[in-house]
Scaffold this active site. Structure first.
Site, PDB file in Angstrom:
ATOM      1  N   SER A   1      -2.490   1.266  -4.353  1.00  0.00           N
ATOM      2  CA  SER A   1      -3.099   2.274  -3.468  1.00  0.00           C
ATOM      3  C   SER A   1      -4.463   3.242  -4.136  1.00  0.00           C
ATOM      4  CB  SER A   1      -2.135   3.656  -3.610  1.00  0.00           C
ATOM      5  OG  SER A   1      -2.647   4.620  -3.017  1.00  0.00           O
ATOM      6  N   ALA A   2      -5.383   3.127  -2.959  1.00  0.00           N
ATOM      7  CA  ALA A   2      -6.619   3.867  -3.341  1.00  0.00           C
ATOM      8  C   ALA A   2      -6.396   5.346  -3.028  1.00  0.00           C
ATOM      9  CB  ALA A   2      -7.766   3.388  -2.078  1.00  0.00           C
TER      10      ALA A   2
ATOM     11  N   LYS B   1      -9.317  -3.513  -2.844  1.00  0.00           N
ATOM     12  CA  LYS B   1      -8.525  -3.689  -3.566  1.00  0.00           C
ATOM     13  C   LYS B   1      -8.296  -5.340  -3.829  1.00  0.00           C
ATOM     14  CE  LYS B   1      -5.619  -0.190  -1.338  1.00  0.00           C
ATOM     15  NZ  LYS B   1      -4.410   0.152  -0.505  1.00  0.00           N
TER      16      LYS B   1
ATOM     17  N   ASP C   1      -0.301   4.965   0.777  1.00  0.00           N
ATOM     18  CA  ASP C   1      -0.569   5.863   2.008  1.00  0.00           C
ATOM     19  C   ASP C   1      -0.582   5.450   3.405  1.00  0.00           C
ATOM     20  OD1 ASP C   1      -2.997   7.629   0.027  1.00  0.00           O
ATOM     21  OD2 ASP C   1      -0.910   8.473   0.658  1.00  0.00           O
TER      22      ASP C   1
ATOM     23  N   ASP D   1      -1.396  -0.738   5.778  1.00  0.00           N
ATOM     24  CA  ASP D   1      -1.903  -0.042   7.086  1.00  0.00           C
ATOM     25  C   ASP D   1      -3.366  -0.300   7.592  1.00  0.00           C
ATOM     26  OD1 ASP D   1      -3.234   2.875   6.801  1.00  0.00           O
ATOM     27  OD2 ASP D   1      -2.296   2.013   5.122  1.00  0.00           O
TER      28      ASP D   1
ATOM     29  N   GLU E   1     -14.169   5.011   8.123  1.00  0.00           N
ATOM     30  CA  GLU E   1     -13.359   4.181   7.596  1.00  0.00           C
ATOM     31  C   GLU E   1     -12.235   3.599   8.692  1.00  0.00           C
ATOM     32  OE1 GLU E   1      -9.925   5.886   4.961  1.00  0.00           O
ATOM     33  OE2 GLU E   1      -8.900   4.191   5.608  1.00  0.00           O
TER      34      GLU E   1
ATOM     35  N   ASP F   1       0.828  -1.119  -0.015  1.00  0.00           N
ATOM     36  CA  ASP F   1       0.030   0.004  -0.135  1.00  0.00           C
ATOM     37  C   ASP F   1       0.945   1.186   0.221  1.00  0.00           C
ATOM     38  OD1 ASP F   1      -2.392   1.725   0.551  1.00  0.00           O
ATOM     39  OD2 ASP F   1      -1.421   1.938   2.576  1.00  0.00           O
TER      40      ASP F   1
HETATM   41  N1  LIG Z   1      -7.749  13.830   2.987  1.00  0.00           N
HETATM   42  C1  LIG Z   1      -8.221  12.601   2.287  1.00  0.00           C
HETATM   43  N2  LIG Z   1      -8.052  11.336   2.283  1.00  0.00           N
HETATM   44  C2  LIG Z   1      -8.503  10.601   1.581  1.00  0.00           C
HETATM   45  C3  LIG Z   1      -9.702  10.741   0.716  1.00  0.00           C
HETATM   46  N3  LIG Z   1      -9.841   9.671   0.026  1.00  0.00           N
HETATM   47  C4  LIG Z   1      -9.207   8.436   0.477  1.00  0.00           C
HETATM   48  N4  LIG Z   1      -8.282   9.267   1.345  1.00  0.00           N
HETATM   49  C5  LIG Z   1      -7.374   8.428   2.402  1.00  0.00           C
HETATM   50  O1  LIG Z   1      -6.406   7.806   1.341  1.00  0.00           O
HETATM   51  C6  LIG Z   1      -6.369   6.443   1.852  1.00  0.00           C
HETATM   52  C7  LIG Z   1      -5.990   5.433   0.660  1.00  0.00           C
HETATM   53  O2  LIG Z   1      -4.792   5.324   0.102  1.00  0.00           O
HETATM   54  P1  LIG Z   1      -4.037   3.893   0.527  1.00  0.00           P
HETATM   55  O3  LIG Z   1      -2.814   4.285  -0.336  1.00  0.00           O
HETATM   56  O4  LIG Z   1      -3.642   4.043   1.718  1.00  0.00           O
HETATM   57  O5  LIG Z   1      -4.843   2.947  -0.286  1.00  0.00           O
HETATM   58  C8  LIG Z   1      -7.398   6.048   2.558  1.00  0.00           C
HETATM   59  O6  LIG Z   1      -6.800   5.223   3.890  1.00  0.00           O
HETATM   60  C9  LIG Z   1      -7.857   7.147   3.053  1.00  0.00           C
HETATM   61  O7  LIG Z   1      -7.978   7.653   4.563  1.00  0.00           O
HETATM   62  C10 LIG Z   1      -9.982  12.240   0.585  1.00  0.00           C
HETATM   63  O8  LIG Z   1     -11.018  12.407  -0.229  1.00  0.00           O
HETATM   64  N5  LIG Z   1      -9.472  13.039   1.244  1.00  0.00           N
HETATM   65 MG   LIG Z   2      -2.798   3.161   3.315  1.00  0.00          MG
END
Ligand SMILES: Nc1nc2c(ncn2[C@@H]2O[C@H](COP(=O)(O)O)[C@@H](O)[C@H]2O)c(=O)[nH]1
Ligand SMILES: [Mg+2]
Length: 316
Positions: free
Chosen positions: A152-153, A201, A39, A226, A84, A37
């Site tokens: 990644s999302a 995913k 973020d 994470d 989330e 992943d």
């Molecule tokens: N500040 C914002 N954070 C957002 C938004 N949409 C998603 N997210 C965050 O991104 C991660 C996803 O990324 P990954 O690489 O971990 O898959 C996710 O955990 C959300 O918390 C948004 O519009 N604004």
């Molecule tokens: Mg992440």
């Protein structure tokens, strides 16, 4: 190197971890692949200067947008991020809200006319920070030509820009994410392919792209994430041995037991990549010893296991 016995590192079954790592050594780097992943996994949630940003955070706070955009984006984040990471909601209950969040966030970027040429500056000014040790990890995987799939999302264009400006777009790197579609004038007019949020995913284009088939001989997988949604990233890969490493950065008390049951190694509140690096370093060292000595694989594994108690080792 980080000590897997550190108090912030949790393993439900250390012997299972040991067995998997020994299989990695036996298989060699030609059978290894890493799926991670982005973020809050490759990047850190905080560093010595304070909180860091995700891809979307960096866009949310960019000065290229008027304050009304930032207020709207922040309001979405405040509302949906709580869902989330709500420990009392099941993933299937969260999914409709995640679809809503990503859809509204994308619509907002279109409404406020994001431009392609803004991205380098947005990333430059952002607090998207790779975990300490990522440089070593990326270089090592590239040197050994071990594929690194970043799944990644977040926003693929921002991830690419981050690698370009804060690391390097290595040739063993593949990024699967939400990529923006820009028109001929460089103005956003949508997103490529299917929407990817944090809990889907497992059903994405990557699983139909043939990527995993191309590297199907690499059935030893290191998965890093994470979020519990990240556990699905390897669905569709041909897998014999998989080591699941989870970074737990938020609501530790509420999630620790669930993470320990889901990930083989859980790393709590560590802004670095030192635990995965210590594993990869020791696997590579054992493999390179095997190559140098031309020793049969199982001898090397046993030798390593007896000399320092385990391939993982006590100190790191
Ligand atoms: N500040 C914002 N954070 C957002 C938004 N949409 C998603 N997210 C965050 O991104 C991660 C996803 O990324 P990954 O690489 O971990 O898959 C996710 O955990 C959300 O918390 C948004 O519009 N604004
Ligand atoms: Mg992440």
């Amino acid at each position: 190197m980080s000590n897997l016995k550190a108090s912030n590192v949790h393993m439900e079954d250390a012997e299972k971890v040991q067995r998997i790592i020994n299989e990695f050594v036996k298989g060699g780097t030609e059978k290894l692949q890493v799926i991670s992943d982005f973020d809050m996994t490759l990047t850190t949630p905080n560093d010595e200067y304070g909180p860091c940003q995700s891809c979307y955070n960096a866009l949310d706070s960019s000065k290229f947008f008027p304050s009304i955009y930032q207020q709207k984006a922040e309001k979405l984040k405040d509302h949906y991020y709580a869902i989330e990471i709500d420990p009392y909601l099941a993933i299937k209950e969260k999914i409709p809200y995640m679809v809503e969040w990503w859809t509204k966030a994308h619509d907002l970027l279109i409404e406020f006319n994001l431009r392609k040429e803004w991205l380098p500056q947005i990333v430059k000014e952002s607090r998207i920070i790779f975990r300490k040790g990522c440089d070593w990890l990326f270089q090592q995987l590239n040197r050994l030509q071990v594929p690194l799939l970043v799944f990644s999302a977040g926003i693929g264009d921002v991830i690419e820009e981050t690698f370009k400006s804060r690391s390097k777009l290595y040739d063993n790197l593949k990024i699967v994410s939400n990529f923006i579609h820009f028109n001929d004038e460089g103005l956003i007019d949508g997103f490529e392919g299917e929407l990817m949020h944090v809990f889907n995913k497992n059903e994405n284009v990557i699983h139909r792209s043939g990527y995993f088939e191309e590297i199907e001989h690499r059935h030893n997988i290191i998965l890093m994430g994470d979020s519990l949604g990240d556990l699905q990233m390897a669905d569709g890969a041909i897998c014999e041995n998989i080591l699941k490493i989870g970074f737990l950065n938020d609501k530790v008390d509420e999630f620790l037991e669930r993470y320990k049951k889901s990930f083989d190694i859980v790393i709590v509140n560590d802004p670095t990549m030192s635990v995965p690096n210590s594993i990869i370093a020791q696997v590579c060292e054992a493999i390179e010893t095997k190559m140098a000595d031309g020793v049969k694989v199982n001898d090397v594994t046993n030798a390593n296991a007896t000399s320092n108690g385990s391939v993982i080792g006590d100190a790191a």
